[in-house]
Design an enzyme around this catalytic site. Structure first.
Site, mmCIF file in Angstrom:
data_model
loop_
_atom_site.group_PDB
_atom_site.id
_atom_site.type_symbol
_atom_site.label_atom_id
_atom_site.label_comp_id
_atom_site.label_asym_id
_atom_site.label_seq_id
_atom_site.Cartn_x
_atom_site.Cartn_y
_atom_site.Cartn_z
ATOM 1 N N MET A 94 -27.567 56.655 106.348
ATOM 2 C CA MET A 94 -27.160 55.285 106.032
ATOM 3 C C MET A 94 -25.992 54.865 106.931
ATOM 4 S SD MET A 94 -27.781 54.704 102.017
ATOM 5 C CE MET A 94 -26.257 55.424 101.458
ATOM 6 N N HIS B 17 -20.427 60.915 110.248
ATOM 7 C CA HIS B 17 -19.312 61.842 110.430
ATOM 8 C C HIS B 17 -19.882 63.166 110.921
ATOM 9 C CE1 HIS B 17 -20.771 63.442 106.670
ATOM 10 N NE2 HIS B 17 -20.585 62.259 106.085
ATOM 11 N N GLY C 202 -20.625 65.820 109.523
ATOM 12 C CA GLY C 202 -21.745 66.342 108.724
ATOM 13 C C GLY C 202 -23.076 65.815 109.265
ATOM 14 N N HIS C 203 -23.124 64.495 109.519
ATOM 15 C CA HIS C 203 -24.365 63.922 110.066
ATOM 16 C C HIS C 203 -24.641 64.457 111.475
ATOM 17 C CE1 HIS C 203 -23.117 60.551 107.264
ATOM 18 N NE2 HIS C 203 -24.355 60.764 106.884
ATOM 19 N N GLN D 3 -31.293 51.897 96.650
ATOM 20 C CA GLN D 3 -30.708 53.083 96.019
ATOM 21 C C GLN D 3 -29.297 52.835 95.482
ATOM 22 O OE1 GLN D 3 -31.120 55.311 99.902
ATOM 23 N NE2 GLN D 3 -29.328 56.366 99.142
ATOM 24 N N LYS E 125 -25.761 69.002 100.861
ATOM 25 C CA LYS E 125 -24.743 68.456 99.957
ATOM 26 C C LYS E 125 -25.426 67.622 98.868
ATOM 27 C CE LYS E 125 -21.923 65.003 101.115
ATOM 28 N NZ LYS E 125 -21.980 63.892 100.145
ATOM 29 N N VAL F 59 -21.295 70.436 105.607
ATOM 30 C CA VAL F 59 -20.168 70.585 106.539
ATOM 31 C C VAL F 59 -18.896 70.148 105.800
ATOM 32 C CG1 VAL F 59 -19.227 69.907 108.783
ATOM 33 C CG2 VAL F 59 -21.698 70.121 108.466
ATOM 34 N N SER G 167 -18.141 63.353 103.684
ATOM 35 C CA SER G 167 -18.914 62.275 103.077
ATOM 36 C C SER G 167 -18.413 60.948 103.636
ATOM 37 C CB SER G 167 -18.705 62.293 101.553
ATOM 38 O OG SER G 167 -19.126 61.059 100.996
ATOM 39 N N ARG H 210 -18.055 58.471 101.997
ATOM 40 C CA ARG H 210 -17.223 57.860 100.959
ATOM 41 C C ARG H 210 -15.816 58.456 100.914
ATOM 42 N NH1 ARG H 210 -22.584 57.427 98.172
ATOM 43 N NH2 ARG H 210 -22.924 55.188 97.877
HETATM 44 O O1 PAF Z 1 -28.648 60.722 102.179
HETATM 45 C C1 PAF Z 1 -28.676 59.551 102.599
HETATM 46 O O2 PAF Z 1 -27.909 59.137 103.469
HETATM 47 C C2 PAF Z 1 -29.714 58.571 102.030
HETATM 48 O O3 PAF Z 1 -29.907 58.799 100.680
HETATM 49 C C3 PAF Z 1 -31.032 58.583 102.803
HETATM 50 C C4 PAF Z 1 -31.741 59.923 102.693
HETATM 51 C C5 PAF Z 1 -30.791 58.257 104.264
HETATM 52 C C6 PAF Z 1 -31.977 57.530 102.222
HETATM 53 O O4 PAF Z 1 -31.418 56.260 102.319
#
Ligand code: PAF
Length: 284
Positions: free
Chosen positions: A28, A32, A34-35, A62, A150, A177, A186, A188
């Site tokens: 989304m 950071h 982690g991604h 979501q 996570k 991570v 995160s 957030r």
């Molecule tokens: O983990 C996330 O960032 C979201 O839930 C995802 C898997 C990209 C779906 O919007």
């Protein structure tokens, strides 16, 4: 710089042109380390011949009505630069209108794992996740996809959807991570004040303390839970526990006794101010 694709038509053209193995990293944004670790993992899996695609899409489905959809950080330029650096070949960052028809009427719902833990306090959240992930799979046609551990429950639900709908995408979980003090990375975390940030790593320490107790012979789930909650209350008075549970690692149902390594996971969500932080730890 790598291409940033924003329409479904361009995405389909890109996918048809690259062919072969393609590893997807759905995100989304507000990326950071982690991604970027997920992207590097995807790069390894794809090898030189394959391709890595990162999707950046803040999925309205979501988020609950009182959650942070509008405020969710959007940092596309920095995200794309980081993805390129980590080895991605392209980014798909569509507007909401490219992904959802105004009169959309189909939802993907997983019904065994979604109602507990995060699903209990965020009703509908995992329907939104399952729906968008399936849509992203259909749109991007990956051979593989990488998700962070996570979000333990999310990963379990995605695996279940893939299994039950016979989706031919290989799902890979990547380790959480952490910052040097143990706080799980995160998007957030940036909501935390200085005081909250100082206390937030107590969540990880509380889970580790309960795991130590389990390793020392305590098998009662309720006692392990109490152990972690007490530790958390002592070290993080600013934390407000949403849930902290000892659950079956596969079914995600409460586990009264933890008899075998790998049978249970401790999962928690704790509010620090407006940041709702999640973490988990396998008892092994
Ligand atoms: O983990 C996330 O960032 C979201 O839930 C995802 C898997 C990209 C779906 O919007």
């Amino acid at each position: 710089m790598i291409p940033v694709i924003s329409t479904v038509a361009d995405l389909r053209r890109w996918r048809a042109a690259v062919g072969g193995r393609m590893v997807l990293v759905p995100t989304m944004g507000a990326l950071h380390e982690g991604h970027f670790t997920l992207v590097r993992r995807a790069r390894e899996l794809a090898g030189d011949a394959g391709r890595v695609l990162v999707t950046i899409f803040v999925n309205p489905l979501q988020f609950g009505p009182n959650e942070d959809f509008e405020a969710y950080p959007r940092t596309l330029e920095a995200d794309v630069a980081g993805c390129a650096e980590a080895g991605a070949d392209a980014v798909f960052a569509p507007p909401v209108s490219e992904v959802y028809a105004k009169d959309r009427s189909v939802t993907v719902q997983e019904s065994a794992l979604s109602g507990r833990l995060c699903g209990a306090s965020r009703p509908g959240h995992f329907d939104g996740v399952a729906t968008v992930v399936m849509k992203l799979f259909n749109l991007t046609q990956p051979t593989d996809a990488v998700f962070g551990q996570k979000d333990y429950q999310q990963l379990a639900i995605i695996r279940r959807v893939v299994r039950d709908l016979n989706v031919s995408v290989e799902i890979h979980g990547a380790e959480t991570v952490r910052e040097a003090d143990g706080l799980a990375m995160s998007s957030r975390n940036r909501y935390l004040t200085v005081e909250e940030r100082a206390q937030a790593p107590a969540l990880r320490r509380a889970l580790l303390a309960a795991r130590d107790a389990w390793r020392a012979g305590e098998v009662e789930g309720a006692r392990l839970r109490e152990w972690a909650l007490e530790r958390l209350a002592e070290e993080a008075p600013l934390g407000r526990v949403d849930y902290l549970e000892v659950v079956d690692a596969a079914a995600l149902t409460e586990l009264p006794q933890v008899m075998a390594p790998g049978a249970a996971v401790m999962a928690a969500a704790v509010f620090f101010g407006r940041a709702r932080l999640i973490d988990n730890l396998m008892l092994e």
